[in-house]
Design an enzyme around this catalytic site. Structure first.
Site, PDB file in Angstrom:
ATOM      1  N   ASP A 299      49.139  25.662  47.878  1.00 29.61           N
ATOM      2  CA  ASP A 299      48.227  24.467  47.033  1.00 29.61           C
ATOM      3  C   ASP A 299      47.528  25.514  45.890  1.00 29.61           C
ATOM      4  O   ASP A 299      47.172  26.509  46.393  1.00 29.61           O
ATOM      5  CB  ASP A 299      47.168  24.066  48.041  1.00 29.61           C
ATOM      6  CG  ASP A 299      46.183  23.163  47.408  1.00 29.61           C
ATOM      7  OD1 ASP A 299      46.217  22.457  46.528  1.00 29.61           O
ATOM      8  OD2 ASP A 299      45.182  23.273  48.155  1.00 29.61           O
TER       9      ASP A 299
ATOM     10  N   HIS B 151      36.448  18.857  44.322  1.00 23.38           N
ATOM     11  CA  HIS B 151      36.769  19.216  45.805  1.00 23.38           C
ATOM     12  C   HIS B 151      35.479  19.236  46.656  1.00 23.38           C
ATOM     13  O   HIS B 151      34.305  19.122  46.321  1.00 23.38           O
ATOM     14  CB  HIS B 151      37.018  20.732  45.615  1.00 23.38           C
ATOM     15  CG  HIS B 151      38.515  20.754  44.707  1.00 23.38           C
ATOM     16  ND1 HIS B 151      38.793  21.494  43.603  1.00 23.38           N
ATOM     17  CD2 HIS B 151      39.742  20.434  45.228  1.00 23.38           C
ATOM     18  CE1 HIS B 151      39.987  21.426  43.275  1.00 23.38           C
ATOM     19  NE2 HIS B 151      40.506  20.794  44.202  1.00 23.38           N
ATOM     20  N   GLY B 152      35.706  19.299  47.905  1.00 21.15           N
ATOM     21  CA  GLY B 152      34.803  19.214  49.011  1.00 21.15           C
ATOM     22  C   GLY B 152      34.171  18.041  49.269  1.00 21.15           C
ATOM     23  O   GLY B 152      34.724  17.036  48.973  1.00 21.15           O
TER      24      GLY B 152
ATOM     25  N   HIS C 202      43.661  15.648  43.630  1.00 22.21           N
ATOM     26  CA  HIS C 202      43.076  16.549  44.199  1.00 22.21           C
ATOM     27  C   HIS C 202      41.510  15.856  44.618  1.00 22.21           C
ATOM     28  O   HIS C 202      41.228  15.019  43.872  1.00 22.21           O
ATOM     29  CB  HIS C 202      42.864  17.748  43.522  1.00 22.21           C
ATOM     30  CG  HIS C 202      44.270  18.586  43.317  1.00 22.21           C
ATOM     31  ND1 HIS C 202      44.248  19.880  43.923  1.00 22.21           N
ATOM     32  CD2 HIS C 202      45.006  18.265  43.205  1.00 22.21           C
ATOM     33  CE1 HIS C 202      45.487  20.235  43.888  1.00 22.21           C
ATOM     34  NE2 HIS C 202      46.164  19.369  43.239  1.00 22.21           N
ATOM     35  N   GLY C 203      40.932  16.733  45.634  1.00 17.40           N
ATOM     36  CA  GLY C 203      39.483  16.371  45.842  1.00 17.40           C
ATOM     37  C   GLY C 203      39.491  15.002  46.306  1.00 17.40           C
ATOM     38  O   GLY C 203      38.566  14.404  46.170  1.00 17.40           O
TER      39      GLY C 203
ATOM     40  N   SER D 281      38.947  14.188  49.401  1.00 15.94           N
ATOM     41  CA  SER D 281      38.171  13.688  50.619  1.00 15.94           C
ATOM     42  C   SER D 281      37.028  12.954  50.181  1.00 15.94           C
ATOM     43  O   SER D 281      36.198  13.266  49.325  1.00 15.94           O
ATOM     44  CB  SER D 281      37.621  15.171  51.419  1.00 15.94           C
ATOM     45  OG  SER D 281      38.872  15.702  52.040  1.00 15.94           O
TER      46      SER D 281
ATOM     47  N   ASN E  85      45.246  14.918  48.151  1.00 12.42           N
ATOM     48  CA  ASN E  85      45.063  16.097  48.845  1.00 12.42           C
ATOM     49  C   ASN E  85      43.866  15.852  49.742  1.00 12.42           C
ATOM     50  O   ASN E  85      42.859  15.381  48.996  1.00 12.42           O
ATOM     51  CB  ASN E  85      44.643  17.297  47.852  1.00 12.42           C
ATOM     52  CG  ASN E  85      45.959  17.709  47.059  1.00 12.42           C
ATOM     53  OD1 ASN E  85      47.037  17.224  47.169  1.00 12.42           O
ATOM     54  ND2 ASN E  85      45.839  19.093  46.574  1.00 12.42           N
TER      55      ASN E  85
END
Ligand SMILES: [Zn+2]
Length: 308
Positions: free
Chosen positions: A80, A178-179, A208-209, A211, A230
């Site tokens: 990654d 992200h996060g 991505h990101g 979550s 992701n």
């Protein structure tokens, strides 16, 4: 079963589901992902960031690969956010079947150059490559700290980037970060931008990101061409929340005593994500596919001219 990303996502794209890419860096996190995906009969990507590689060390991947190869569920072992040719070569050396090279913070020319060089190296040994164009925002708990807001990927640039570099998959900036988001921020995935990129680019797209974005937005993104999502913070958070409360209540010291209930909390999140991506039960679509092995790196024509 170990596959590379092309083998894995070709089936996902055709059948319009997405595969979860879960970041791991220790035994417990690997077990959460693999055991839950086996229970769900869901294909998955075991993903490791360079900082995570540095933490768990090279020999750890011998275990991960053996575990994957012994499973009937298809898995990819993926680097990654590879940050250099060195990190890519280290991943190849460790038996990864797929890498990401992230040149998204570089200039266009530099991003094309390092991505193309990665493709040239990786394709010789059958390793897939993910590139990134546009950037993914940052909520303050992860890498790319100087970027608070993502930059959206330009669809026309995406087409040119794929043509010039030969990447197999592309991470796009469509409004995720992200996060885990602060409570006062409502994230929004721009489906219209995603659709415009899909019109220009025929390879699988990566989000991505992923979550803590609202489920309906993720589901919509999957319907509109995203084949890999992701997930890092979400399932680790669930695992470590339970670790924290367990250690306060229980003065024991054996992992086999303390961790099982914590693994279960992480697994609940992985199950929820697999469901959301439409990946549950999809492992059977891969039965009969030959497992991935690194290709011999010699170019046959060169070999012939040199040795025959
Ligand atoms: Zn990322």
């Amino acid at each position: 079963m170990l596959l590379n990303m092309n083998q894995l996502l070709e089936v996902a794209k055709e059948n319009k589901f997405a595969v979860g890419a879960y970041n791991i860096s220790n035994l417990e996190l690997v077990r959460i992902v693999i055991e839950q995906c086996e229970a769900d009969n869901a294909p998955a990507i075991i993903e490791v960031h360079p900082t995570e590689v540095a933490y768990c060390k090279n020999d750890f991947f011998a275990y991960v690969l053996q575990r994957i190869r012994n499973s009937k569920v298809p898995f990819v072992l993926h680097l990654d956010h590879g940050d250099s040719i060195d990190s890519v070569v280290r991943a190849i050396h460790n038996g990864f079947s797929s890498v990401m090279i992230d040149g998204s913070l570089k200039s266009w020319e530099e991003n094309v150059a390092i991505t193309k060089e990665t493709v040239d190296i990786c394709h010789r040994v059958g390793v897939s490559v993910e590139g990134e164009l546009g950037t993914i925002g940052q909520t303050g708990t992860h890498i790319e700290e100087h970027l608070q807001k993502g930059i959206y990927t330009d669809p026309e640039d995406a087409r040119k980037f794929v043509e010039e570099t030969g990447v197999d998959t592309l991470a796009v900036g469509v409004g995720t970060a992200h996060g885990i988001y602060p409570s006062d921020v409502t994230p929004k995935i721009h489906i219209d931008i995603l659709q415009n990129i899909v019109d220009q680019v025929d390879i699988p797209l990566v989000l991505h990101g992923g979550s803590s974005n609202p489920d309906d937005q993720i589901a919509e993104a999957v319907k509109n061409g995203v084949c890999k999502v992701n997930i890092s913070s979400d399932f680790k958070h669930a695992f470590f929340d339970k670790v924290r409360t367990t250690l306060v209540e229980d003065e024991g010291w054996d992992p086999n005593h303390l961790f099982p209930a914590c693994l279960d909390e992480g697994k609940k999140v992985v199950h929820h994500k697999n469901n959301l991506f439409g990946a549950v039960g999809k492992a059977e679509l891969y039965y009969g596919i030959d497992p991935w092995r690194a290709e011999p790196y010699h170019d046959t024509d060169t070999l012939k001219s040199e040795f025959l």
